[in-house]
Enzyme design. Structure first.
Site, PDB file in Angstrom:
ATOM      1  N   LYS A 184       0.642  -1.154   0.031  1.00 48.85           N
ATOM      2  CA  LYS A 184      -0.276  -0.088  -0.061  1.00 48.85           C
ATOM      3  C   LYS A 184       0.808   1.251  -0.124  1.00 48.85           C
ATOM      4  CE  LYS A 184      -1.887   2.634   2.883  1.00 48.85           C
ATOM      5  NZ  LYS A 184      -2.002   4.019   2.146  1.00 48.85           N
ATOM      6  N   PRO A 185       1.054   1.934  -1.123  1.00 50.15           N
ATOM      7  CA  PRO A 185       1.668   3.032  -1.245  1.00 50.15           C
ATOM      8  C   PRO A 185       0.735   4.176  -0.573  1.00 50.15           C
ATOM      9  CG  PRO A 185       1.486   2.366  -3.439  1.00 50.15           C
ATOM     10  CD  PRO A 185       0.602   1.665  -2.409  1.00 50.15           C
ATOM     11  N   GLU A 259      10.245   1.249   9.895  1.00 56.04           N
ATOM     12  CA  GLU A 259      11.443   2.501   9.686  1.00 56.04           C
ATOM     13  C   GLU A 259      10.575   3.744   9.903  1.00 56.04           C
ATOM     14  OE1 GLU A 259      13.018   5.258   8.308  1.00 56.04           O
ATOM     15  OE2 GLU A 259      13.174   4.431   6.233  1.00 56.04           O
TER      16      GLU A 259
END
Length: 525
Positions: A184-185, A259
């Site tokens: 999922k961007p 991250e």
């Protein structure tokens, strides 16, 4: 500035890529992708909902046995073809990335796209080296060896600041290790992730191995992370959202790689090359308009160099040319959106109450006469061509006299803003560098190898540069300490996130009754 990429035509079938084809979302919610340099709508599409996520995960689950069973050599060959397709399409990828993000075309062309091609080439080679430990008789009566196996369907979430590179960082190690993936961007920047999946299909990677769902985090993102058939989640984004991702993943006992945010210190000792440090600080703080979790955000400068550093950084920032992202002369483009620009401006405006803005601190239209935001006429012309009144531009900004515990020092601004603070002793400098919740990246500047050696040991960050700031390479890991998350992107170390280690143990004796059976059967043996 004319559109170089006809997104509405390219994604006319929809902005989801599931089981090898473009398709529309089914959430019932429409979303407009906006060019942040002009405010122009580039693509209107239907966002993905839970049903689309379920379909994408089902496609990945169906494709998993075949892809996991492909030999390392077979996966390697497919990824080499993939790298070649990406290289052939470099110009198209660069134009689409600059259009949706507003980043200068020279950044897309020289950094984002070649870095992605190199990443694909690296993982094509690395796919052949997923080795376990060699066999050995560690108990005396058995031979042990370690298998490194893929883990299954990965569900990953990527941010909007580097859409192409983040798609590569999530997809490539997962797929090289034999997994299948649903990515999922950010819904703000869907173009290059979809193109990336299409290029993989063209390279011969089977349908269902790579799937893309473009939807909102609260809908598509949370459904993906919590999906029972997704065994691992890799998330890049803010620390606040990362906490929510961790909550959902923990509830289903998923493997998790995070991250998260950064607040990189830029530590300048008094024996540093001042010119190099100034150049590095401006470049390191302004790359991608400061929308980089490893950007230089806090410069700590030892007092003998402090005044000269502040003066030189301010002068160099004032030469940076804002403008049309497609103009070769443009150094810095807009922020991702007007809403984000307003957030960055808000942090700087609040800082005026406790610190001093040396240069910048405004949008180009805010009292800007066209020649203090660029070098000479070319910079002013470029900015006017981009229409700064319509674009989400913000001038390079330098702040001084802030306290260490202030918002602008402690919080991630994610814009073209550098705050500079003095320090006296080496102990103090290292202490201040470590004095935020984050630990993603840092840099130290000195000619003294012992000073830099100490700093690289004692600064708590996943990457510490010496006399440079920002470069990354495919062969080396990227990931943080503390509130910046855990786990690694890139490099062979990333396979630790995407593989399961299995111990296999063979009996070598053919003895029916083993000595250890006495612990159960006692004197009956």
């Amino acid at each position: 500035m004319g559109n170089r990429f006809a997104a509405q035509d390219r994604f006319a079938e929809g902005a989801q890529f599931i089981d090898g084809r473009l398709c529309p979302g089914t959430s019932g919610r429409m979303y407009a992708v906006v060019n942040p340099a002009t405010g122009e709508e580039l693509l209107t599409y239907e966002l993905a909902g839970a049903a689309d996520v379920d379909a994408a995960v089902a496609a990945a689950l169906a494709a998993y046995p075949g892809w996991a069973g492909t030999t390392p050599g077979g996966r390697s060959e497919a990824l080499h073809r993939f790298a070649a397709v990406l290289a052939d399409r470099a110009t198209e990828f660069a134009e689409a990335e600059s259009l949706q993000c507003g980043k200068p075309i020279k950044l897309s062309t020289e950094f984002d796209v070649p870095g992605t091609v190199d990443n694909a080439a690296f993982f094509a080679g690395a796919a052949r080296h997923l080795d376990g430990a060699s066999a050995g008789e560690y108990s005396g009566d058995h031979t042990s060896y370690v298998r490194r196996e893929p883990i299954g369907v990965v569900g990953s979430i990527a941010p909007w600041n580097y859409p192409l590179q983040m798609a590569a960082w999530k997809i490539l190690p997962a797929v090289a290790a034999g997994n299948t993936i649903v990515l999922k961007p950010s819904e703000l920047t869907p173009f290059t992730s979809l193109m990336f999946a299409q290029a993989a299909q063209e390279a011969g990677i089977p349908d269902g191995v790579i799937n893309i769902v473009n939807g909102a985090g609260a809908d598509a993102g949370e459904r993906l992370v919590g999906h029972p058939d997704v065994v691992m989640t890799s998330f890049t984004g803010s620390t606040a959202v990362g906490r929510r991702v961790a909550e959902i993943a923990t509830a289903t006992v998923k493997r998790l790689h995070l991250e998260l945010g950064g607040k990189a210190p830029f530590l300048v000792f008094d024996d540093a090359d001042l010119e190099a440090a100034v150049q590095g600080a401006v470049a390191g703080s302004l790359i991608n308009t400061g929308q980089d979790c490893t950007a230089a955000t806090r410069a700590y400068v030892q007092r003998p160099l402090y005044d000269a550093f502040v003066s030189a950084v301010a002068a160099l920032m004032e030469t940076v040319r804002l403008g049309d992202p497609f103009a070769p002369s443009t150094d810095m483009g807009p922020l991702i959106s007007h809403a984000h620009r307003d957030r960055v401006a808000g942090v700087v405006d609040r800082a005026r109450g406790y610190a001093r803005v040396v240069t910048g601190g405004t949008a180009p239209g805010d009292g800007w006469n066209g020649d203090d935001g660029g070098a000479g006429d070319s910079g002013a012309d470029a900015a006017r061509a981009a229409g700064p009144a319509d674009g989400a531009y913000y001038r390079p900004t330098l702040v001084v006299d802030a306290a260490q515990d202030s918002e602008i020092v402690q919080s991630e601004v994610f814009g073209p803003v550098l705050v500079v603070l003095p320090f006296d002793s080496d102990d103090e400098g290292i202490r201040l560098a470590n004095d935020t919740p984050y630990g993603l990246a840092a840099s130290v500047w000195s000619r003294d190898v012992y000073r830099t050696g100490r700093a690289t040991r004692e600064i708590k960050a996943g990457c510490v540069w010496v006399n440079d700031h920002i470069p990354i390479i495919s062969e080396m890991p990227h990931g943080g300490y503390k509130a910046s998350g855990y786990g690694k992107d890139m490099s062979a170390y990333s396979f630790e996130e995407y593989t399961q280690v299995k111990h296999v143990m063979y009996d070598n004796t053919a003895v029916v009754r083993k000595d250890w059976h006495r612990t159960v059967f006692g004197d009956r043996l």
